[in-house]
Design a protein around this motif. Structure first.
Motif, PDB file in Angstrom:
ATOM      1  N   ARG A 192       1.108  11.197  -3.370  1.00  0.00           N
ATOM      2  CA  ARG A 192       0.830  12.634  -3.493  1.00  0.00           C
ATOM      3  C   ARG A 192       1.400  13.426  -2.311  1.00  0.00           C
ATOM      4  O   ARG A 192       1.989  14.504  -2.522  1.00  0.00           O
ATOM      5  CB  ARG A 192      -0.673  12.882  -3.671  1.00  0.00           C
ATOM      6  CG  ARG A 192      -0.987  14.277  -4.224  1.00  0.00           C
ATOM      7  CD  ARG A 192      -2.473  14.492  -4.456  1.00  0.00           C
ATOM      8  NE  ARG A 192      -3.094  13.621  -5.408  1.00  0.00           N
ATOM      9  CZ  ARG A 192      -3.109  13.812  -6.728  1.00  0.00           C
ATOM     10  NH1 ARG A 192      -2.518  14.861  -7.232  1.00  0.00           N
ATOM     11  NH2 ARG A 192      -3.719  12.949  -7.523  1.00  0.00           N
ATOM     12  N   PRO A 193       1.317  12.940  -1.065  1.00  0.00           N
ATOM     13  CA  PRO A 193       1.940  13.688   0.034  1.00  0.00           C
ATOM     14  C   PRO A 193       3.458  13.841  -0.116  1.00  0.00           C
ATOM     15  O   PRO A 193       4.015  14.861   0.279  1.00  0.00           O
ATOM     16  CB  PRO A 193       1.584  12.861   1.278  1.00  0.00           C
ATOM     17  CG  PRO A 193       0.322  12.164   0.907  1.00  0.00           C
ATOM     18  CD  PRO A 193       0.471  11.845  -0.557  1.00  0.00           C
ATOM     19  N   GLU A 195      -3.083   8.522  -3.337  1.00  0.00           N
ATOM     20  CA  GLU A 195      -3.555   9.695  -2.588  1.00  0.00           C
ATOM     21  C   GLU A 195      -2.988   9.753  -1.165  1.00  0.00           C
ATOM     22  O   GLU A 195      -2.765  10.828  -0.648  1.00  0.00           O
ATOM     23  CB  GLU A 195      -5.082   9.707  -2.546  1.00  0.00           C
ATOM     24  CG  GLU A 195      -5.724   9.718  -3.920  1.00  0.00           C
ATOM     25  CD  GLU A 195      -5.248  10.857  -4.810  1.00  0.00           C
ATOM     26  OE1 GLU A 195      -4.984  11.964  -4.297  1.00  0.00           O
ATOM     27  OE2 GLU A 195      -5.099  10.629  -6.027  1.00  0.00           O
ATOM     28  N   HIS A 196      -2.772   8.616  -0.532  1.00  0.00           N
ATOM     29  CA  HIS A 196      -2.313   8.687   0.855  1.00  0.00           C
ATOM     30  C   HIS A 196      -0.802   8.517   1.012  1.00  0.00           C
ATOM     31  O   HIS A 196      -0.273   8.779   2.098  1.00  0.00           O
ATOM     32  CB  HIS A 196      -3.063   7.705   1.753  1.00  0.00           C
ATOM     33  CG  HIS A 196      -2.647   6.272   1.617  1.00  0.00           C
ATOM     34  ND1 HIS A 196      -1.456   5.794   2.107  1.00  0.00           N
ATOM     35  CD2 HIS A 196      -3.267   5.227   1.046  1.00  0.00           C
ATOM     36  CE1 HIS A 196      -1.367   4.494   1.839  1.00  0.00           C
ATOM     37  NE2 HIS A 196      -2.443   4.135   1.192  1.00  0.00           N
ATOM     38  N   ALA A 197      -0.098   8.109  -0.047  1.00  0.00           N
ATOM     39  CA  ALA A 197       1.345   7.923   0.088  1.00  0.00           C
ATOM     40  C   ALA A 197       2.150   8.742  -0.922  1.00  0.00           C
ATOM     41  O   ALA A 197       3.101   9.422  -0.552  1.00  0.00           O
ATOM     42  CB  ALA A 197       1.692   6.441  -0.060  1.00  0.00           C
ATOM     43  N   SER A 209       3.846  16.665  -2.449  1.00  0.00           N
ATOM     44  CA  SER A 209       3.422  17.902  -1.779  1.00  0.00           C
ATOM     45  C   SER A 209       4.546  18.403  -0.884  1.00  0.00           C
ATOM     46  O   SER A 209       4.819  19.603  -0.820  1.00  0.00           O
ATOM     47  CB  SER A 209       2.158  17.666  -0.947  1.00  0.00           C
ATOM     48  OG  SER A 209       1.077  17.378  -1.798  1.00  0.00           O
ATOM     49  N   HIS A 221      -5.469  -1.324  -4.001  1.00  0.00           N
ATOM     50  CA  HIS A 221      -4.313  -0.470  -3.727  1.00  0.00           C
ATOM     51  C   HIS A 221      -4.445   0.923  -4.346  1.00  0.00           C
ATOM     52  O   HIS A 221      -3.554   1.750  -4.184  1.00  0.00           O
ATOM     53  CB  HIS A 221      -3.043  -1.110  -4.275  1.00  0.00           C
ATOM     54  CG  HIS A 221      -2.752  -2.459  -3.711  1.00  0.00           C
ATOM     55  ND1 HIS A 221      -2.315  -2.631  -2.420  1.00  0.00           N
ATOM     56  CD2 HIS A 221      -2.845  -3.687  -4.261  1.00  0.00           C
ATOM     57  CE1 HIS A 221      -2.134  -3.926  -2.200  1.00  0.00           C
ATOM     58  NE2 HIS A 221      -2.456  -4.589  -3.291  1.00  0.00           N
ATOM     59  N   ALA A 265       0.796  -1.231   0.000  1.00  0.00           N
ATOM     60  CA  ALA A 265       0.000   0.000   0.000  1.00  0.00           C
ATOM     61  C   ALA A 265       0.824   1.274   0.000  1.00  0.00           C
ATOM     62  O   ALA A 265       0.383   2.317   0.463  1.00  0.00           O
ATOM     63  CB  ALA A 265      -0.978   0.011   1.169  1.00  0.00           C
ATOM     64  N   SER A 266       2.039   1.213  -0.591  1.00  0.00           N
ATOM     65  CA  SER A 266       2.835   2.428  -0.714  1.00  0.00           C
ATOM     66  C   SER A 266       3.821   2.271  -1.875  1.00  0.00           C
ATOM     67  O   SER A 266       3.913   1.203  -2.476  1.00  0.00           O
ATOM     68  CB  SER A 266       3.582   2.703   0.591  1.00  0.00           C
ATOM     69  OG  SER A 266       4.223   3.964   0.539  1.00  0.00           O
ATOM     70  N   LEU A 322      -5.927   3.705  -3.811  1.00  0.00           N
ATOM     71  CA  LEU A 322      -5.855   4.930  -3.008  1.00  0.00           C
ATOM     72  C   LEU A 322      -4.455   5.207  -2.463  1.00  0.00           C
ATOM     73  O   LEU A 322      -4.234   6.250  -1.844  1.00  0.00           O
ATOM     74  CB  LEU A 322      -6.870   4.884  -1.873  1.00  0.00           C
ATOM     75  CG  LEU A 322      -8.322   5.060  -2.321  1.00  0.00           C
ATOM     76  CD1 LEU A 322      -9.260   4.955  -1.126  1.00  0.00           C
ATOM     77  CD2 LEU A 322      -8.524   6.380  -3.028  1.00  0.00           C
ATOM     78  N   ALA A 323      -3.526   4.302  -2.685  1.00  0.00           N
ATOM     79  CA  ALA A 323      -2.152   4.536  -2.209  1.00  0.00           C
ATOM     80  C   ALA A 323      -1.554   5.781  -2.856  1.00  0.00           C
ATOM     81  O   ALA A 323      -0.716   6.449  -2.252  1.00  0.00           O
ATOM     82  CB  ALA A 323      -1.284   3.325  -2.477  1.00  0.00           C
TER      83      ALA A 323
END
Length: 194
Positions: free
Chosen positions: A127-128, A123-125, A131, A118, A84-85, A120-121
């Protein structure tokens, strides 16, 4: 001439991650009139990246690749997802990229994984991470599960949409002003006083 660096962190050959990176690059190339694309396979630089992390000095090959990323007008970054990353090679590479190299640079994100669970990884791993590096990420990121390949054209539609969004970012934004590191030096008196 618009220069785009494409970073693929796939570990196998052939690689579905590289395939997705190629499709994203082609979509951007179709949307822009004059584009130069540099494909960067991190697999080929794995030892150089590790050595740079251990010593603090890049090899000539890695220095050349880092220069391409810094000089590019935009970046396409694609990684396989593990647990998941992003994979360790992908993260290690962006650990050695200069912290300001991606500031205000448009970045299109992509990822591959075994199943849609997987997706949404990104968006939570991923993209940050970008950013943190102050990059301008394209709103549409593309995830491709194993079942997406060769079944229908939904993946192709997402690839084309993301490619068009990156092209729009490149054509509608003002050219970044060149920064001169010697334009605003710290006065010598201030340096003496700490």
């Amino acid at each position: 001439m618009t220069r785009i660096a494409v970073v693929s962190a796939g570990l196998s050959q052939p690689s579905s991650t590289r395939l997705l990176a190629d499709q994203l690059a082609a979509a951007v190339g179709n949307a822009l009139p004059d584009v130069e694309i540099d494909i960067i396979e991190l697999r080929d630089l794995a030892h150089d990246i590790t050595n740079h992390l251990l010593t603090g000095f890049p090899s000539a090959a890695l220095r050349a690749v880092l220069g391409k990323v810094e000089a590019a007008d935009a970046l396409i970054a694609v990684t396989p997802l593990y647990r998941a990353s992003y994979n360790g090679l992908f993260k290690s590479f962006f650990d050695v990229v200069d912290e300001d190299a991606l500031r205000n640079k448009p970045v299109l994100l992509g990822a591959t994984g075994g199943t849609a669970r997987h997706s949404l990884a990104i968006e939570h791993a991923i993209r940050p991470l970008f950013s943190y590096l102050h990059a301008l990420t394209v709103p549409t990121a593309v995830f491709a599960a194993t079942s997406d390949w060769g079944t229908d054209d939904a993946l192709g539609a997402r690839v084309n949409q993301a490619g068009q969004e990156l092209a729009d970012l490149l054509t509608h934004r003002a050219a970044p002003a060149a920064t001169d590191p010697f334009a605003n030096p710290t006065p010598f008196e201030q340096l003496l006083h700490g």
